[in-house]
Design a protein around this motif. Structure first.
Motif, PDB file in Angstrom:
ATOM      1  N   GLU A   1      -9.203   9.229   0.303  1.00 56.18           N
ATOM      2  CA  GLU A   1      -9.773   7.883   0.379  1.00 56.18           C
ATOM      3  C   GLU A   1      -8.829   6.925   1.089  1.00 56.18           C
ATOM      4  OE1 GLU A   1     -12.746   7.100  -0.531  1.00 56.18           O
ATOM      5  OE2 GLU A   1     -13.265   8.991  -1.507  1.00 56.18           O
ATOM      6  N   PRO A   2      -9.332   6.062   1.994  1.00 57.81           N
ATOM      7  CA  PRO A   2     -10.728   5.961   2.435  1.00 57.81           C
ATOM      8  C   PRO A   2     -11.153   7.088   3.367  1.00 57.81           C
ATOM      9  CG  PRO A   2      -9.377   4.436   3.664  1.00 57.81           C
ATOM     10  CD  PRO A   2      -8.481   5.034   2.634  1.00 57.81           C
ATOM     11  N   SER A   3     -10.217   7.921   3.800  1.00 62.29           N
ATOM     12  CA  SER A   3     -10.540   9.040   4.673  1.00 62.29           C
ATOM     13  C   SER A   3      -9.511  10.141   4.481  1.00 62.29           C
ATOM     14  CB  SER A   3     -10.539   8.585   6.146  1.00 62.29           C
ATOM     15  OG  SER A   3     -10.586   9.685   7.027  1.00 62.29           O
TER      16      SER A   3
ATOM     17  N   GLU B   1      -5.883   6.779   6.039  1.00 61.46           N
ATOM     18  CA  GLU B   1      -5.965   8.187   5.652  1.00 61.46           C
ATOM     19  C   GLU B   1      -5.138   8.459   4.395  1.00 61.46           C
ATOM     20  OE1 GLU B   1      -5.792  10.426   9.948  1.00 61.46           O
ATOM     21  OE2 GLU B   1      -4.132   9.078   9.406  1.00 61.46           O
TER      22      GLU B   1
ATOM     23  N   PRO C   1      -6.399  -2.142   7.521  1.00 60.20           N
ATOM     24  CA  PRO C   1      -6.753  -1.448   6.278  1.00 60.20           C
ATOM     25  C   PRO C   1      -6.007  -0.129   6.123  1.00 60.20           C
ATOM     26  CG  PRO C   1      -8.397  -1.008   7.961  1.00 60.20           C
ATOM     27  CD  PRO C   1      -7.410  -1.973   8.578  1.00 60.20           C
TER      28      PRO C   1
ATOM     29  N   ASN D   1       0.830  -1.208   0.000  1.00 57.45           N
ATOM     30  CA  ASN D   1       0.000   0.000   0.000  1.00 57.45           C
ATOM     31  C   ASN D   1       0.863   1.256   0.000  1.00 57.45           C
ATOM     32  OD1 ASN D   1      -2.475  -1.326  -0.027  1.00 57.45           O
ATOM     33  ND2 ASN D   1      -2.609  -1.429   2.203  1.00 57.45           N
TER      34      ASN D   1
ATOM     35  N   SER E   1      -7.904   4.884  14.507  1.00 52.91           N
ATOM     36  CA  SER E   1      -8.254   3.676  13.753  1.00 52.91           C
ATOM     37  C   SER E   1      -8.558   2.490  14.660  1.00 52.91           C
ATOM     38  CB  SER E   1      -7.104   3.291  12.812  1.00 52.91           C
ATOM     39  OG  SER E   1      -5.953   2.896  13.559  1.00 52.91           O
TER      40      SER E   1
END
Length: 368
Positions: free
Chosen positions: A337-339, A331, A328, A167, A354
């Motif tokens: 996305e997702p925040s 930020e 997951p 990621n 989180s």
């Protein structure tokens, strides 16, 4: 100071409970059932069986807010099972020999199950194996100690750090398409978390235009004070740092102002979340044009899965279907996305938005 005091209080409380219950727990070991004959306790989670046990949670290093929240999460999870009649905690304080002695001490006291954060990695394997061979349900988690499930311990409850690295690598590839110098900061030397994260990043960042600088990773023991020392030295040493990767984001906060002091913008950071880091970003993004932030969930709840497994095995409950904790993405200041980056200035910086535990409950842990 508050964090250390709270941890000490947890340890003393656990020790008192141990003395009070030693008579009913010291003669039972490894009372768990196989998954085929598991019998959940009525009204409790499926992983909570009927056999009463004592449970020990052991840290290799418990001296930061992440560990404090994680320790509380582990205790909270254990409380969901009435069959856990005694809960104990030990902090290795970053000393491998103490962490080994803590395991040996728990075994000597007669605990039925232990959940261990083996910070020192393979150096902890002999102690884990000894506990397992003594009949104590033994569940290391998060950092891989080496060894094998069912041979050296019951099960290692790992986290998918390779995916974290992937990621981070994908974010770097998307947002720094022309390449750059990557400074990677992690915990103790040789820890498996960093090894897996680096594997994930390198699987994505295959172009030689992405260059790792410094020791890969730089060693900080996930200690904010040492992180500040290491990062400050790196800022002075490397005139070009295009992105920082860190698997404990909040520990960076104390050192990041050194970029501005040297006349440089804070570079993009990919890391794990923390309220202090999110608020630092909000306060400093305007004066640092290069400052971007992407985080993954910091993973306090990895301990919950480890506790579930250990309690299930020791009490005769149903084993969890998963043995890997999946954190997951959380930020992203660029895509939102997702925040978008989160910050709650009404709460302490040393909390993790989180985490499953509410921010308010986390804040309560930091009080005297």
């Amino acid at each position: 100071m508050k964090r250390r005091k709270t941890l000490a209080m947890l340890t003393m409380t656990a020790a008192t409970a141990s003395l009070a219950l030693a008579g009913c727990s010291s003669t039972e070991t490894n009372t768990g059932s196989t998954p085929d004959d598991a019998t959940p306790l009525a009204g409790a989670p499926s992983w909570c069986g009927p056999n009463e046990i004592s449970l020990g949670l052991l840290d290799g290093f418990g001296g930061n807010s992440w560990r404090l929240v994680t320790t509380a999460a582990g205790e909270d999870e254990a409380k969901k099972c009435p069959s856990v009649t005694d809960y104990q905690y030990a902090d290795g304080q970053g000393d491998t020999q103490k962490a080994i002695s803590d395991i040996q001490g728990m075994v000597a006291k007669g605990v039925n199950a232990i959940v261990v954060f083996p910070d020192a990695g393979p150096a902890m394997l002999p102690a884990l194996r000894s506990a397992y061979k003594a009949g104590v349900v033994t569940v290391p988690y998060r950092v891989d100690p080496g060894g094998e499930d069912g041979v050296d311990y019951d099960a290692w409850i790992g986290a998918d750090f390779v995916t974290d690295g992937e990621n981070w690598g994908n974010w770097i590839k998307t947002n720094l398409p022309d390449g750059g110098n990557i400074l990677f900061i992690s915990g103790p030397k040789g820890n498996s978390q960093a090894t897996d994260e680096l594997k994930g990043m390198k699987s994505v960042l295959t172009d030689p235009k992405y260059v790792y600088i410094g020791e890969t990773p730089e060693v900080t023991n996930w200690d904010p004070a040492l992180t500040q020392q290491v990062l400050t030295a790196d800022i002075a040493k490397y005139p070009k740092i295009d992105v920082i990767v860190s698997d404990f984001g909040p520990s960076l906060v104390g050192a990041l102002p050194a970029f501005e002091k040297s006349g440089r913008s804070i570079p993009p950071i990919v890391t794990s979340d923390g309220n202090s880091l999110g608020c630092f970003f909000e306060d400093n993004k305007a004066n640092n044009p290069d400052f971007q932030l992407m985080t993954v969930a910091t993973g306090n709840d990895n301990v919950r899965l480890a506790v579930q497994y250990a309690v299930a095995k020791a009490t005769g409950g149903e084993l969890p279907s998963d043995t890997v904790f999946k954190a997951p993405a959380f930020e992203d200041s660029v895509s939102g996305e997702p925040s978008a980056v989160q910050c709650d200035k009404d709460l302490p910086g040393d909390i993790y938005l989180s985490a499953q535990m509410s921010p308010e409950d986390q804040a309560a842990l930091l009080k005297d």
